[in-house]
Design a protein around this motif. Structure first.
Motif, PDB file in Angstrom:
ATOM      1  N   SER A 120     -15.323  -5.469  -0.776  1.00 42.08           N
ATOM      2  CA  SER A 120     -15.789  -5.179  -2.134  1.00 42.08           C
ATOM      3  C   SER A 120     -15.663  -3.714  -2.483  1.00 42.08           C
ATOM      4  O   SER A 120     -15.348  -3.359  -3.627  1.00 42.08           O
ATOM      5  CB  SER A 120     -17.251  -5.631  -2.288  1.00 42.08           C
ATOM      6  N   SER A 121     -15.906  -2.805  -1.512  1.00 43.28           N
ATOM      7  CA  SER A 121     -15.850  -1.377  -1.816  1.00 43.28           C
ATOM      8  C   SER A 121     -14.440  -0.964  -2.226  1.00 43.28           C
ATOM      9  O   SER A 121     -14.255  -0.202  -3.180  1.00 43.28           O
ATOM     10  CB  SER A 121     -16.323  -0.560  -0.612  1.00 43.28           C
ATOM     11  N   GLY A 122     -13.413  -1.464  -1.520  1.00 39.15           N
ATOM     12  CA  GLY A 122     -12.039  -1.145  -1.882  1.00 39.15           C
ATOM     13  C   GLY A 122     -11.669  -1.712  -3.239  1.00 39.15           C
ATOM     14  O   GLY A 122     -10.990  -1.056  -4.040  1.00 39.15           O
ATOM     15  N   PHE A 123     -12.111  -2.919  -3.522  1.00 38.50           N
ATOM     16  CA  PHE A 123     -11.821  -3.555  -4.806  1.00 38.50           C
ATOM     17  C   PHE A 123     -12.497  -2.809  -5.941  1.00 38.50           C
ATOM     18  O   PHE A 123     -11.882  -2.516  -6.975  1.00 38.50           O
ATOM     19  CB  PHE A 123     -12.272  -5.012  -4.765  1.00 38.50           C
ATOM     20  N   GLN A 173     -13.488   0.256  -5.996  1.00 41.43           N
ATOM     21  CA  GLN A 173     -12.910   1.577  -6.173  1.00 41.43           C
ATOM     22  C   GLN A 173     -11.699   1.515  -7.100  1.00 41.43           C
ATOM     23  O   GLN A 173     -11.478   2.412  -7.919  1.00 41.43           O
ATOM     24  CB  GLN A 173     -12.497   2.150  -4.817  1.00 41.43           C
ATOM     25  N   ALA A 174     -10.927   0.429  -6.975  1.00 38.38           N
ATOM     26  CA  ALA A 174      -9.753   0.257  -7.839  1.00 38.38           C
ATOM     27  C   ALA A 174     -10.166  -0.166  -9.248  1.00 38.38           C
ATOM     28  O   ALA A 174      -9.496   0.190 -10.225  1.00 38.38           O
ATOM     29  CB  ALA A 174      -8.812  -0.775  -7.232  1.00 38.38           C
ATOM     30  N   PRO A 232      -3.091  -0.654  -4.829  1.00 39.17           N
ATOM     31  CA  PRO A 232      -4.441  -0.548  -4.253  1.00 39.17           C
ATOM     32  C   PRO A 232      -4.685  -1.573  -3.167  1.00 39.17           C
ATOM     33  O   PRO A 232      -4.087  -2.656  -3.153  1.00 39.17           O
ATOM     34  CB  PRO A 232      -5.360  -0.797  -5.464  1.00 39.17           C
ATOM     35  N   ASP A 233      -5.562  -1.225  -2.247  1.00 35.95           N
ATOM     36  CA  ASP A 233      -5.984  -2.102  -1.167  1.00 35.95           C
ATOM     37  C   ASP A 233      -7.320  -2.718  -1.563  1.00 35.95           C
ATOM     38  O   ASP A 233      -8.307  -2.012  -1.739  1.00 35.95           O
ATOM     39  CB  ASP A 233      -6.117  -1.296   0.129  1.00 35.95           C
ATOM     40  N   PHE A 234      -7.354  -4.043  -1.709  1.00 38.25           N
ATOM     41  CA  PHE A 234      -8.581  -4.728  -2.118  1.00 38.25           C
ATOM     42  C   PHE A 234      -9.441  -5.102  -0.925  1.00 38.25           C
ATOM     43  O   PHE A 234     -10.285  -5.993  -1.000  1.00 38.25           O
ATOM     44  CB  PHE A 234      -8.250  -6.000  -2.909  1.00 38.25           C
ATOM     45  N   ARG A 235      -9.246  -4.442   0.202  1.00 39.71           N
ATOM     46  CA  ARG A 235      -9.983  -4.788   1.418  1.00 39.71           C
ATOM     47  C   ARG A 235     -11.483  -4.583   1.212  1.00 39.71           C
ATOM     48  O   ARG A 235     -11.971  -3.464   1.080  1.00 39.71           O
ATOM     49  CB  ARG A 235      -9.483  -3.924   2.576  1.00 39.71           C
ATOM     50  N   VAL A 265       0.824  -1.203   0.000  1.00 42.04           N
ATOM     51  CA  VAL A 265       0.000   0.000   0.000  1.00 42.04           C
ATOM     52  C   VAL A 265       0.866   1.266   0.000  1.00 42.04           C
ATOM     53  O   VAL A 265       0.566   2.244  -0.705  1.00 42.04           O
ATOM     54  CB  VAL A 265      -0.971  -0.007   1.194  1.00 42.04           C
TER      55      VAL A 265
END
Length: 277
Positions: free
Chosen positions: A38-41, A43-44, A33-36, A28
């Motif tokens: 579904s929202s983080g994924f 967003q990327a 990107p941080d895939f933490r 990071v």
């Protein structure tokens, strides 16, 4: 926190070898990107978000069978991103600490980005438990051979997360190729490269004495790295800004910091300890 940093630095100072374990949080601070969640994924990868496709569905061998342009759009983008990303200074600090210890260091990571090799770590002292995006295999697979992804030049339509042009193919059978990464529900992963790395790891571990495990950025969503450090009989220094706690009875301590911030502060404390003798 300064008391905790000094206590952690003493653990490093007392060790004669380091086992460096790392999850996605290690990258990071390099800008990955941080895939933490579904929202983080999403967003990327907004195109996958609009389609409601979660990480588990695209990071899956079925995606290469059913939607190869989409699967290669995702992995092609990641391949290009990892190639362009420069490892942060924390990688060099870990190597400098290991150089002062008789047993050196070994890296075990769930990351597929090749950042430890890019930072200069010895490839023979790295175990990539989920494989590497920089190696390719047949999607079928027709055989157990791997080949480098270096000749690939990804061209991606970012709006739709699609690979443009001819899809990567297997040089042995002409069928579809895929990254040599252990995906979700993956019965087709060719594991020979990882098995060779694991033999190196077993040999190194057998010679370990006063070992310290330094875990950087390993989250709870895919907890393979966390479980490894908790299962081994040596002290664990866990660096994680959100989930730093150690299980009851586990020797060591946790630092609620990002990888780069923690490693920089530890390096300053270590220098004081080395100067004091």
């Amino acid at each position: 926190m300064q008391t905790e940093i000094l206590a952690a630095a003493r653990l490093i100072h007392q060790a004669d070898a380091l086992l460096i374990t790392a999850g996605a949080g290690m990258g990071v601070d390099s800008g990955l990107p941080d895939f933490r969640g579904s929202s983080g994924f999403w967003q990327a990868y907004p195109a996958l978000g609009r389609a409601g496709i979660p990480f588990q569905s695209i990071a899956n061998p079925a995606a290469f069978r059913d939607h190869p342009q989409l699967a290669w759009g995702f992995y092609g983008h990641r391949l290009d991103l990892y190639r362009r990303t420069r490892p942060h200074q924390g990688f060099a600090l870990l190597q400098a600490w290991a150089a002062r210890l008789p047993g050196g260091a070994f890296v075990v990571t769930s990351n597929v980005d090749g950042q430890f090799q890019k930072a200069g770590c010895d490839a023979n002292e790295i175990l990539e438990i989920h494989g590497s995006i920089h190696q390719l295999q047949c999607a079928a697979p027709c055989c157990a051979r791997l080949w480098p992804a270096a000749p690939l030049e990804p061209r991606i339509d970012p709006e739709h997360c699609h690979w443009l042009g001819e899809l990567p193919s297997c040089p042995h059978c002409g069928g579809l190729a895929r990254p040599n990464i252990l995906m979700f529900g993956d019965g087709d992963w060719v594991a020979q490269r990882q098995e060779a790395q694991r033999r190196n790891w077993d040999s190194w571990l057998a010679a370990a004495r006063r070992l310290l495990i330094i875990e950087c950025g390993a989250g709870i969503d895919v907890p393979s790295i966390r479980h490894l450090g908790e299962s081994l009989p040596w002290p664990l220094l866990r660096i994680n800004p959100r989930e730093p706690a150690l299980p009851a009875g586990k020797a060591g301590l946790g630092l609620a910091l990002g990888a780069l911030a923690a490693l920089e502060q530890l390096d300053q404390a270590l220098e004081l300890l080395y100067r004091a003798g």
